[in-house]
Design an enzyme around this catalytic site. Sequence first.
Site, mmCIF file in Angstrom:
data_model
loop_
_atom_site.group_PDB
_atom_site.id
_atom_site.type_symbol
_atom_site.label_atom_id
_atom_site.label_comp_id
_atom_site.label_asym_id
_atom_site.label_seq_id
_atom_site.Cartn_x
_atom_site.Cartn_y
_atom_site.Cartn_z
ATOM 1 N N HIS A 155 -13.231 -2.740 -2.693
ATOM 2 C CA HIS A 155 -12.355 -2.087 -1.706
ATOM 3 C C HIS A 155 -12.632 -2.616 -0.303
ATOM 4 C CE1 HIS A 155 -9.764 1.718 -1.420
ATOM 5 N NE2 HIS A 155 -9.753 1.227 -0.196
ATOM 6 N N THR A 157 -5.511 2.371 -7.476
ATOM 7 C CA THR A 157 -6.836 2.340 -6.868
ATOM 8 C C THR A 157 -7.684 3.444 -7.484
ATOM 9 O OG1 THR A 157 -6.021 1.413 -4.792
ATOM 10 C CG2 THR A 157 -8.112 2.599 -4.710
ATOM 11 N N SER A 185 0.828 -1.205 0.000
ATOM 12 C CA SER A 185 0.000 0.000 0.000
ATOM 13 C C SER A 185 0.864 1.257 0.000
ATOM 14 C CB SER A 185 -0.898 0.001 1.240
ATOM 15 O OG SER A 185 -1.562 1.241 1.391
ATOM 16 N N TYR A 195 -2.084 5.753 -5.415
ATOM 17 C CA TYR A 195 -3.106 6.762 -5.632
ATOM 18 C C TYR A 195 -2.472 7.879 -6.459
ATOM 19 C CZ TYR A 195 -5.642 4.634 -1.708
ATOM 20 O OH TYR A 195 -6.297 3.753 -0.867
ATOM 21 N N LYS A 198 -7.560 -1.108 -9.866
ATOM 22 C CA LYS A 198 -8.232 -1.843 -8.796
ATOM 23 C C LYS A 198 -9.459 -1.061 -8.326
ATOM 24 C CE LYS A 198 -7.331 -3.805 -4.200
ATOM 25 N NZ LYS A 198 -8.368 -3.085 -3.431
#
Length: 367
Positions: free
Chosen positions: A258, A156, A106, A130, A234
Amino acid sequence: MSLVCVADYETKAKELLEKSALGYYASGAGDEFSLKLNKNIFQKYRLRPRCLVDVSSIDLTCKVLNKTFEWPLGVSPTAMQRMAHPDGEVANARAAGKLGSIFILSTIATTSVEEVAEKAPNTTKWFQLYIYKDRIITENLIRRAEKAGFEALVLTVDAPVFGARRADMRNKFELPSHLSLKNFNGLFANSLNGDSDNEISGINAYVSKQFDPTLTWKSVEWLIKFTKLPVIVKGILTKEDAILAKNYGCSGIIVSNHGARQIDTVPTALEVLPEIVKSVGHELTIMADGGFSNGTDIFKALAMGAKMVFVGRPCLWGLAVDGQNGVESILRILKQDFEKTMRLMGCRKISDISKEMVVHESFYAKL
């Protein structure tokens, strides 16, 4: 009590985790209808096993993005893993590598890209990304991931803002003061002042404010041109967005809600996989996450056309219980259960799995 399944580890982890951290990891958006659905949906689908097949030897290997893996399960990106265990993301990544799984780091991690790369060198690593308002932050993260040997970017796309997670509101969630978002340390020398504690909290607030509601598919197009890595999106839940992902040049899709943490009452990955696979499955690599906790769950998603599935929370439960050993145990449980499912379904290799082997419960009501 012996811990023999994911549910056992979840129960134990919930006894061990601090209230605020548990609320962050376990909660979903709104009334948590979709969170419950993520777990319960698998019970709505029935397996149709084939008998009298020689399954004395089976092959679980699969190919994703032109690379062969030991089995079709990877570790989803989950934020701030050192709240679960001091070794955090490093322990999770090492466990994934040991069990032959992909590990997705992440962006909002408590361990840096560089440290994970250094301490888990034998693991296939992807980087979840992101695209922030401050594009320089995004560009910096991409170049660091490339340099560190990460093999794909997982963008994402379902988080223009964070969802309404009531547990975090009730707990007034904050990252513990002894931890920080390590991928952002050092990026804010000119924008944050004060002592280290203020900097840590300032980084957390700054990153939260960086989520960009103006992003469009043009932003994805920019990313694909900017990086040398394959880009996977995603958070796709419709065939319409899957087709756009294909048209804009993405290499793959992770069908995902999510972890039911963004908007409530959305469908599960299992429900939307068929329409997405039918639309673009012959042109893109389709993967899925959300609620997987048994070998039969994995099998059902593969029968519906996914090439790989990912798990997030189960690895957090393992991490909370026993660090790297706990994650290894979770993955080993899933791998053994999936192997047993393959044998009992009469499948000797992944390509033997067919869509006819899984049907919705309504199939039998019609007979």
